[in-house]
Structures are given as structure tokens and as C-alpha cells.
Scaffold this active site. Sequence first.
Site, PDB file in Angstrom:
ATOM      1  N   SER A 102      29.017  25.480   7.118  1.00  0.00           N
ATOM      2  CA  SER A 102      29.572  26.710   6.554  1.00  0.00           C
ATOM      3  C   SER A 102      28.877  26.984   5.236  1.00  0.00           C
ATOM      4  O   SER A 102      28.340  26.060   4.605  1.00  0.00           O
ATOM      5  CB  SER A 102      31.072  26.546   6.328  1.00  0.00           C
ATOM      6  OG  SER A 102      31.589  27.598   5.531  1.00  0.00           O
ATOM      7  N   TYR A 115      38.302  22.283   1.562  1.00  0.00           N
ATOM      8  CA  TYR A 115      37.378  22.680   2.620  1.00  0.00           C
ATOM      9  C   TYR A 115      35.931  22.607   2.141  1.00  0.00           C
ATOM     10  O   TYR A 115      35.061  22.098   2.854  1.00  0.00           O
ATOM     11  CB  TYR A 115      37.718  24.094   3.094  1.00  0.00           C
ATOM     12  CG  TYR A 115      36.842  24.588   4.224  1.00  0.00           C
ATOM     13  CD1 TYR A 115      36.809  23.910   5.438  1.00  0.00           C
ATOM     14  CD2 TYR A 115      36.054  25.734   4.079  1.00  0.00           C
ATOM     15  CE1 TYR A 115      36.009  24.368   6.492  1.00  0.00           C
ATOM     16  CE2 TYR A 115      35.262  26.191   5.126  1.00  0.00           C
ATOM     17  CZ  TYR A 115      35.242  25.504   6.324  1.00  0.00           C
ATOM     18  OH  TYR A 115      34.455  25.951   7.355  1.00  0.00           O
TER      19      TYR A 115
END
Length: 215
Positions: A102, A115
Site C-alpha cells: 500500500s 496500518y
Amino acid sequence: MVVGARRMERLHEVAGPIGARPLPLDVTDTSSVEAFAAEIPECAVLVNNAGGALGLEPVAEADEEKWRWMYDANVLGVMRVTRALLPKLVASGDGHIVNVGSIAGLEEYDGGAGYTAAKHALRAVTETLRLELLGQPVRVTEVDPGMVETEFSVVRFGGDQARADQVYAGVTPLTGDDVADCIAWAVTRPSHVNIDQIVVKPRDQARAQRVFRRP
């Protein structure tokens, strides 16, 4: 082709149109990973796509269980599946590992520490794998998407569909097919060509929190 996931009903929906064999797989469970790998006689391409985010709380209000799950799914899960299938990837003579990361592995944003920490760790694992496999017939690629309209935000917000919809309001996000296209391109390059990293974002997004929204 073999696909694995926890939700078998959904997995059958994905497997059917592409002629894949669906197998149960929970990347947070070592025994599940080992059982999955045992069902695969040979492997030339591994796409590690499991993971996700939970919540947007600041560090001062961090939920340890959410952080633990994010690290387990995004980092340890990749380790478990890669470890289990690596001998078969090497034996194929032309293996390829694709880790779906990501842009959270490249930058940080408010409320995203759990995250972003996990995705930064995944990036470190990917780059270390490339070093460790130097000289072996296995390529290693990381694909880092920005905004992709999947169930990602629904999961992050605990099933709150309305809140998840706001993430993509006024934006044309990427789709799962866009990311799949990047993966397909990387794995179909000539054997001597390694695509280290693909960073892919929608045109409407410059950074994680810098997004153009139409009225």
C-alpha cells in the site's frame, strides 16, 4: 491456478469465472497455511494479497488487539505463506512472489499508525526477500496501491458502509481489476526482468490524504 481465503462462499465466486481451485486459507493461522501449501503440488507465482486495516484511532487511543491483528495479517501472514511455498517457487525454476502492499508503506497519515507500521514492515520483508533470493530463480515484486474501492474501508470502519462510502465520495478510485492488471503485467515480463515496485494511485489522488474531490 489456486486461490485461498477464509470466506469460502466468496472465494467460490472469484474462483469460478477464472477457473481457479478454491481452498480454505487463514494466513493468521500457521496450521491453515501449512494445510493450504500441502494441497499445492507446484507453484510458480505467489500473490500475497491478504491484509487490511482496523480503525483510525490516534496512537494515544490505540487498540492493542487491532494493532496485533493488522501486524498478523499484513506481515506475519505474508511470512507464513511465503515460507510454506518458497521451496516450490525455487523448484519451479522461474518463480515470482508478488506482495500487495500500500502507499501506507511509503508514507504516514493521522490515525493510521497501526496500518502504516504494518505496511512499512511488509516493505522491509519484501526488500529483504529480494536480497536473500539473489541468485535463485525467483523474482520479487511489491505492488503498492492508493485508493481502491473494495471492502477495505468497510472493514476498517467496522462495517459502517456510510462512513466507508465517504472515503470515495467525489473521487474515481482504482478498482480491484486495476491492481490485478499491474500484477499481471509484472509477472509476464521476461524472466530476466524484475519489476521491484509498482506504485499505483487514481488520478484524483496525490498522497494518502491529498485527494481531489468533485462536488
